[in-house]
Design a protein around this motif. Structure first.
Motif, mmCIF file in Angstrom:
data_model
loop_
_atom_site.group_PDB
_atom_site.id
_atom_site.type_symbol
_atom_site.label_atom_id
_atom_site.label_comp_id
_atom_site.label_asym_id
_atom_site.label_seq_id
_atom_site.Cartn_x
_atom_site.Cartn_y
_atom_site.Cartn_z
ATOM 1 N N ASP A 107 -18.508 28.268 1.814
ATOM 2 C CA ASP A 107 -19.226 29.296 1.062
ATOM 3 C C ASP A 107 -18.399 29.791 -0.118
ATOM 4 O OD1 ASP A 107 -21.445 29.162 2.624
ATOM 5 O OD2 ASP A 107 -21.105 31.032 3.686
ATOM 6 N N GLU A 108 -17.094 29.884 0.074
ATOM 7 C CA GLU A 108 -16.215 30.348 -1.000
ATOM 8 C C GLU A 108 -16.230 29.366 -2.176
ATOM 9 O OE1 GLU A 108 -11.598 31.686 -1.244
ATOM 10 O OE2 GLU A 108 -12.638 31.972 0.670
ATOM 11 N N SER A 109 -16.112 28.071 -1.891
ATOM 12 C CA SER A 109 -16.120 27.081 -2.972
ATOM 13 C C SER A 109 -17.515 26.977 -3.598
ATOM 14 C CB SER A 109 -15.638 25.719 -2.476
ATOM 15 O OG SER A 109 -16.482 25.222 -1.477
ATOM 16 N N ARG A 110 -18.549 27.141 -2.788
ATOM 17 C CA ARG A 110 -19.925 27.118 -3.281
ATOM 18 C C ARG A 110 -20.162 28.273 -4.247
ATOM 19 N NH1 ARG A 110 -25.006 29.275 -1.578
ATOM 20 N NH2 ARG A 110 -26.627 27.697 -1.528
ATOM 21 N N LEU A 114 -21.115 28.135 -8.237
ATOM 22 C CA LEU A 114 -22.291 28.829 -8.777
ATOM 23 C C LEU A 114 -21.885 29.833 -9.852
ATOM 24 C CD1 LEU A 114 -24.207 29.293 -5.420
ATOM 25 C CD2 LEU A 114 -24.955 27.872 -7.350
ATOM 26 N N ASN A 115 -20.800 30.597 -9.612
ATOM 27 C CA ASN A 115 -20.316 31.556 -10.601
ATOM 28 C C ASN A 115 -19.933 30.861 -11.904
ATOM 29 O OD1 ASN A 115 -18.516 33.773 -8.306
ATOM 30 N ND2 ASN A 115 -20.661 33.730 -8.864
ATOM 31 N N ARG A 123 -24.663 38.259 -1.138
ATOM 32 C CA ARG A 123 -24.855 37.765 0.232
ATOM 33 C C ARG A 123 -25.161 38.905 1.203
ATOM 34 N NH1 ARG A 123 -23.268 32.743 1.111
ATOM 35 N NH2 ARG A 123 -22.122 31.698 -0.527
ATOM 36 N N PHE A 124 -26.046 38.597 2.145
ATOM 37 C CA PHE A 124 -26.363 39.519 3.237
ATOM 38 C C PHE A 124 -26.368 38.732 4.537
ATOM 39 C CE2 PHE A 124 -28.522 41.288 -0.483
ATOM 40 C CZ PHE A 124 -28.058 42.592 -0.459
ATOM 41 N N ARG A 156 -19.170 39.335 -0.854
ATOM 42 C CA ARG A 156 -20.521 39.853 -0.613
ATOM 43 C C ARG A 156 -21.278 39.901 -1.940
ATOM 44 N NH1 ARG A 156 -22.156 38.890 3.812
ATOM 45 N NH2 ARG A 156 -23.410 40.715 4.073
ATOM 46 N N PHE A 157 -20.577 40.263 -3.021
ATOM 47 C CA PHE A 157 -21.163 40.135 -4.345
ATOM 48 C C PHE A 157 -20.124 39.498 -5.248
ATOM 49 C CE2 PHE A 157 -21.884 41.797 -8.722
ATOM 50 C CZ PHE A 157 -23.008 41.037 -8.986
ATOM 51 N N ALA A 158 -20.500 38.404 -5.866
ATOM 52 C CA ALA A 158 -19.615 37.683 -6.780
ATOM 53 C C ALA A 158 -20.353 37.476 -8.093
ATOM 54 C CB ALA A 158 -19.206 36.345 -6.166
#
Length: 172
Positions: A107-110, A114-115, A123-124, A156-158
């Protein structure tokens, strides 16, 4: 040489075989995050059909511009990933995660990918959507309206590191 129907005919190879004509850009791997990969649309349909209870509930609130007129789409292919919910107007992706996402390096690399391609990710947890849907919607709306714009702990928000126009933050 033209054939009936107005399409170009590809001349035969010396062996008598024919080669399919390619359109410009056809056959190359997607370079833009919105370019569709083979099979992506079918996979997106599967994901929409097999939605979780939390995705179902949140989609009921987001579809049809119900959240202050913002349009969302769901299970959108972006590069090698699928976004649960996407507001194209604001380049905001909303992800609903189950317990399998806790401490996920994927999820971190994803999120980083995306960023870098101009998308902010919010994310929730499934349980948050089911138990506190109004608070989740308020948070989404706050991000859409620019009231929340700084990264938060635990991704949670990037916010996007690249604007949709291709310029990094701070470049104008």
């Amino acid at each position: 040489m033209m054939i009936e129907g107005g399409q170009d005919e590809v001349p035969p190879l010396p062996s008598g075989e024919r080669v399919a004509a390619k359109r410009p850009g056809e056959g190359a791997s997607p370079t833009h995050p919105t370019k569709r990969k083979a099979g992506a649309t079918a996979r997106a349909r599967e994901l929409r059909f097999d939605e979780t209870k939390a995705e179902y509930r949140l989609w009921g609130e987001l579809q049809g511009r119900h959240l202050n007129g913002y349009k969302f789409v769901r299970q959108v292919p972006l590069g090698p990933f699928f976004a649960d919910f996407l507001c194209r107007e604001k380049s905001l992706i909303v992800e609903i995660d189950g317990s399998q996402h806790a401490e996920s390096l994927t999820d971190e690399s994803r999120t980083t990918w995306l960023n870098r391609n101009g998308y902010s990710v919010l994310r929730f947890w499934n349980q948050e959507v089911l138990a506190e849907r109004r608070a989740v919607l308020d948070t989404i709306l706050a991000v859409l309206e620019g009231q929340i714009h700084s990264p938060s702990p635990g991704l949670r928000f990037a916010p996007a590191t690249l604007s949709p126009t291709g310029r990094g933050e701070g470049e104008r």
